[in-house]
Design a protein around this motif. Structure first.
Motif, PDB file in Angstrom:
ATOM      1  N   LYS A 255      46.406  34.601  37.697  1.00 27.43           N
ATOM      2  CA  LYS A 255      44.998  34.499  38.099  1.00 27.43           C
ATOM      3  C   LYS A 255      44.162  33.767  37.047  1.00 27.43           C
ATOM      4  O   LYS A 255      43.422  32.843  37.362  1.00 27.43           O
ATOM      5  CB  LYS A 255      44.418  35.911  38.337  1.00 27.43           C
ATOM      6  CG  LYS A 255      45.167  36.698  39.396  1.00 27.43           C
ATOM      7  CD  LYS A 255      44.649  38.115  39.547  1.00 27.43           C
ATOM      8  CE  LYS A 255      44.924  39.006  38.337  1.00 27.43           C
ATOM      9  NZ  LYS A 255      46.368  39.255  38.092  1.00 27.43           N
ATOM     10  N   SER A 256      44.304  34.181  35.786  1.00 28.34           N
ATOM     11  CA  SER A 256      43.503  33.560  34.721  1.00 28.34           C
ATOM     12  C   SER A 256      43.877  32.088  34.534  1.00 28.34           C
ATOM     13  O   SER A 256      43.011  31.243  34.301  1.00 28.34           O
ATOM     14  CB  SER A 256      43.691  34.301  33.394  1.00 28.34           C
ATOM     15  OG  SER A 256      43.299  35.646  33.533  1.00 28.34           O
ATOM     16  N   SER A 257      45.168  31.795  34.633  1.00 28.34           N
ATOM     17  CA  SER A 257      45.607  30.401  34.487  1.00 28.34           C
ATOM     18  C   SER A 257      44.969  29.527  35.571  1.00 28.34           C
ATOM     19  O   SER A 257      44.528  28.405  35.307  1.00 28.34           O
ATOM     20  CB  SER A 257      47.132  30.292  34.598  1.00 28.34           C
ATOM     21  OG  SER A 257      47.749  31.169  33.695  1.00 28.34           O
TER      22      SER A 257
ATOM     23  N   GLY B 157      44.753  38.227  26.965  1.00 27.49           N
ATOM     24  CA  GLY B 157      45.325  37.119  27.742  1.00 27.49           C
ATOM     25  C   GLY B 157      44.224  36.263  28.339  1.00 27.49           C
ATOM     26  O   GLY B 157      44.245  35.038  28.245  1.00 27.49           O
ATOM     27  N   ASP B 158      43.239  36.928  28.932  1.00 21.14           N
ATOM     28  CA  ASP B 158      42.133  36.191  29.550  1.00 21.14           C
ATOM     29  C   ASP B 158      41.413  35.356  28.508  1.00 21.14           C
ATOM     30  O   ASP B 158      41.098  34.192  28.724  1.00 21.14           O
ATOM     31  CB  ASP B 158      41.129  37.170  30.163  1.00 21.14           C
ATOM     32  CG  ASP B 158      41.688  37.797  31.436  1.00 21.14           C
ATOM     33  OD1 ASP B 158      42.494  37.126  32.085  1.00 21.14           O
ATOM     34  OD2 ASP B 158      41.316  38.933  31.748  1.00 21.14           O
ATOM     35  N   ARG B 159      41.141  36.005  27.394  1.00 20.75           N
ATOM     36  CA  ARG B 159      40.436  35.337  26.313  1.00 20.75           C
ATOM     37  C   ARG B 159      41.166  34.069  25.885  1.00 20.75           C
ATOM     38  O   ARG B 159      40.590  33.010  25.786  1.00 20.75           O
ATOM     39  CB  ARG B 159      40.353  36.280  25.106  1.00 20.75           C
ATOM     40  CG  ARG B 159      39.325  37.339  25.241  1.00 20.75           C
ATOM     41  CD  ARG B 159      38.007  36.872  24.634  1.00 20.75           C
ATOM     42  NE  ARG B 159      36.866  37.487  25.293  1.00 20.75           N
ATOM     43  CZ  ARG B 159      36.446  38.728  25.062  1.00 20.75           C
ATOM     44  NH1 ARG B 159      37.066  39.478  24.189  1.00 20.75           N
ATOM     45  NH2 ARG B 159      35.404  39.195  25.706  1.00 20.75           N
TER      46      ARG B 159
ATOM     47  N   VAL C  92      35.085  35.962  40.130  1.00 17.33           N
ATOM     48  CA  VAL C  92      35.401  37.301  39.623  1.00 17.33           C
ATOM     49  C   VAL C  92      36.906  37.506  39.683  1.00 17.33           C
ATOM     50  O   VAL C  92      37.516  37.370  40.744  1.00 17.33           O
ATOM     51  CB  VAL C  92      34.696  38.403  40.445  1.00 17.33           C
ATOM     52  CG1 VAL C  92      35.115  39.795  39.960  1.00 17.33           C
ATOM     53  CG2 VAL C  92      33.179  38.266  40.349  1.00 17.33           C
ATOM     54  N   GLU C  93      37.514  37.767  38.525  1.00 16.90           N
ATOM     55  CA  GLU C  93      38.953  38.045  38.494  1.00 16.90           C
ATOM     56  C   GLU C  93      39.204  39.550  38.439  1.00 16.90           C
ATOM     57  O   GLU C  93      38.662  40.239  37.584  1.00 16.90           O
ATOM     58  CB  GLU C  93      39.610  37.402  37.260  1.00 16.90           C
ATOM     59  CG  GLU C  93      41.073  37.840  37.115  1.00 16.90           C
ATOM     60  CD  GLU C  93      41.800  37.294  35.881  1.00 16.90           C
ATOM     61  OE1 GLU C  93      41.297  36.346  35.249  1.00 16.90           O
ATOM     62  OE2 GLU C  93      42.875  37.827  35.559  1.00 16.90           O
ATOM     63  N   THR C  94      40.004  40.060  39.377  1.00 18.08           N
ATOM     64  CA  THR C  94      40.376  41.476  39.323  1.00 18.08           C
ATOM     65  C   THR C  94      41.869  41.592  39.531  1.00 18.08           C
ATOM     66  O   THR C  94      42.462  40.851  40.309  1.00 18.08           O
ATOM     67  CB  THR C  94      39.710  42.309  40.437  1.00 18.08           C
ATOM     68  OG1 THR C  94      40.154  41.805  41.704  1.00 18.08           O
ATOM     69  CG2 THR C  94      38.217  42.248  40.368  1.00 18.08           C
TER      70      THR C  94
HETATM   71 MG   LIG Z   1      44.130  37.575  33.916  1.00 13.62          MG
END
Ligand SMILES: [Mg+2]
Ligand SMILES: Nc1nc2c(ncn2[C@@H]2O[C@H](COP(=O)(O)OP(=O)(O)OP(=O)(O)O)[C@@H](O)[C@H]2O)c(=O)[nH]1
Length: 307
Positions: free
Chosen positions: A59-61, A95-97, A144-146
Motif C-alpha cells: 500500500k505505501s509503495s 516502513g511508511d516513513r 488514507v492508508e489503512t
Molecule cells: Mg504501509
C-alpha cells in the motif's frame, strides 16, 4: 485560547503550520476544537481515496508512486497513514516513513500518521475530523492508508469516495481466500507485486469473481502494479479519475455523510466511556454467579452505582 479565525485563514492558504496545529487541536479536543470544526468550509469536496489491503501488500509503495505521479502534474496531496497498534503490525510506521520519506520536503505533499489506539473500530477515532481539516486545506486529493484487518476495511468505505483494495498474488490462486466482504468494498482492485509468479492467474481469477458480483453501475477494474517500480500507477490514477467522474459519487454522497454522522454520534455518546474502567468493573463483577450483562449496562448508563 487559540485564535481559531486565524487558523481558518491559515487553512484557506494551505499553510502547513496551520494544518498541523488544526489537526492537533481536533485530535486532542483542545480549546476551540468545536468552533474550528463547525467553521470548516466543506462545500467543495476533495476526493478522498482509501487504500486498504493486507499487511505488507504494498500500500505505501503504491501511494509513494502515486505521489510521484500526481505531484509531477502539480497536484497537491495529503496522505494520512493510520497506524495499527496491534503488536503484529509493529514497524509499519517506520516502513511508511521510510518509503514516503523522499516526499517529506515536497511542498505539494502533506504526510501525517494517526494512531488507531483507543478507537472503537479499526480506524483512528478522529479520522473523520482530521480528513475534514485536510478537506478545508486546498489539497487536490486526500489519501488514507489503512491496513485491512478487521473493522478498518469496512470503515474505510464509510469515509472514502473511492476505495482501492490492494492484494498480492501470493495470497495464492485460492481466490476463495479473499474474504467475501472485500468484493463489496472495493471500487478498484490492485494486484500488486505483479512481478511475482502467479500474478496472471490471480488477476484472471479475480476478474471472474468481480464479474460474478457485478453491479451494473460500476464494475471494479483490476489494475496490475509493481509498486516498487511505478508500474501500473498511471492506470491506477486513471481508474481513480474514472471512478470520480462516473457519477457514482453523487449518489454515494448522502450515504457517506450518513455514515459519518452515525460515527460522530457514536463517538459523542461514547465520549465518557472508559474501556479500561469497564474492563476492571467487569473483571470484578463477572465472577458473581448473578452477574447479568444487561443489568450491568443499564446501571452503567443510568449512572447507578455498579460496584
Ligand atoms: Mg504501509
Ligand atoms: N517484489 C515486489 N515487492 C514489492 C512490491 N511493492 C512493494 N513491495 C515490497 O513489499 C514490502 C511491503 O511494502 P509496503 O509498501 O510497506 O506495504 P504496505 O502494504 O504499506 O505494508 P503495511 O503498511 O505494513 O501493511 C516492501 O518490502 C516493499 O519493497 C512489488 O510490486 N513487487
Amino acid at each position: 485560547m487559540e485564535d481559531i479565525k486565524l487558523l481558518l485563514k491559515g487553512l484557506a492558504l494551505a499553510d502547513t503550520r496551520a494544518i498541523a496545529r488544526s489537526i492537533s487541536i481536533v485530535e486532542n479536543e483542545l480549546d476551540g476544537y468545536k468552533q474550528l470544526l463547525t467553521a470548516l468550509p466543506l462545500g467543495k469536496s476533495t476526493p478522498l481515496i482509501g487504500i486498504t489491503g493486507p499487511p505488507g501488500a504494498g500500500k505505501s509503495s503504491i501511494i509513494n508512486s502515486l505521489i510521484r505521479l500526481l505531484t509531477g502534474k502539480g497536484k497537491k496531496l495529503a496522505v494520512v497513514a493510520v497506524d495499527p497498534t496491534s503488536p503484529f503490525n509493529f514497524g509499519s510506521l517506520l516502513g511508511d516513513r521510510l518509503r514516503m520519506s523522499e516526499h517529506f520536503t515536497n511542498p505539494l505533499v502533506y504526510i501525517r500518521s494517526l494512531a488507531s489506539r483507543g478507537s472503537l473500530g479499526g480506524l483512528s477515532a478522529k479520522i473523520i475530523e482530521v480528513t475534514d481539516v485536510l478537506k478545508a486545506s486546498g489539497f487536490d486529493y486526500i489519501i488514507v492508508e489503512t491496513v485491512g484487518v478487521g473493522q478498518s476495511e469496512v470503515e474505510i468505505v464509510g469515509l472514502a469516495d473511492t476505495t482501492v483494495v490492494v492484494l498480492v498474488p501470493e495470497a495464492g490462486d485460492e481466490i476463495q481466500t479473499i474474504k467475501s466482504g472485500i468484493m463489496e468494498i472495493a471500487d478498484i482492485f490492485v494486484v500488486n507485486k505483479s512481478d511475482r509468479e502467479g500474478a496472471d492467474r490471480f488477476a484472471k481469477n479475480l476478474t471472474h469473481l468481480v464479474h460474478r458480483h457485478k453491479n451494473e453501475k460500476w464494475v471494479p477494474p483490476i489494475i496490475r502494479t509493481v509498486g516498487i517500480r511505478d508500474e501500473g500507477i498511471t492506470e491506477l490514477a486513471e481508474a481513480i479519475e474514472n471512478h470520480g467522474s462516473s457519477g457514482i459519487l453523487n449518489e454515494k454522497r448522502a450515504y457517506l455523510l450518513t455514515e459519518k454522522a452515525l460515527r460522530l454520534i457514536q463517538n459523542e455518546k461514547m465520549r465518557d466511556t472508559d474501556r479500561r474502567l469497564i474492563y476492571r468493573m467487569i473483571e470484578d463483577q463477572a465472577r458473581r454467579p448473578d452477574f447479568n450483562i444487561y443489568s450491568f449496562v443499564d446501571n452503567l448508563i443510568s449512572g447507578k452505582p455498579v460496584t
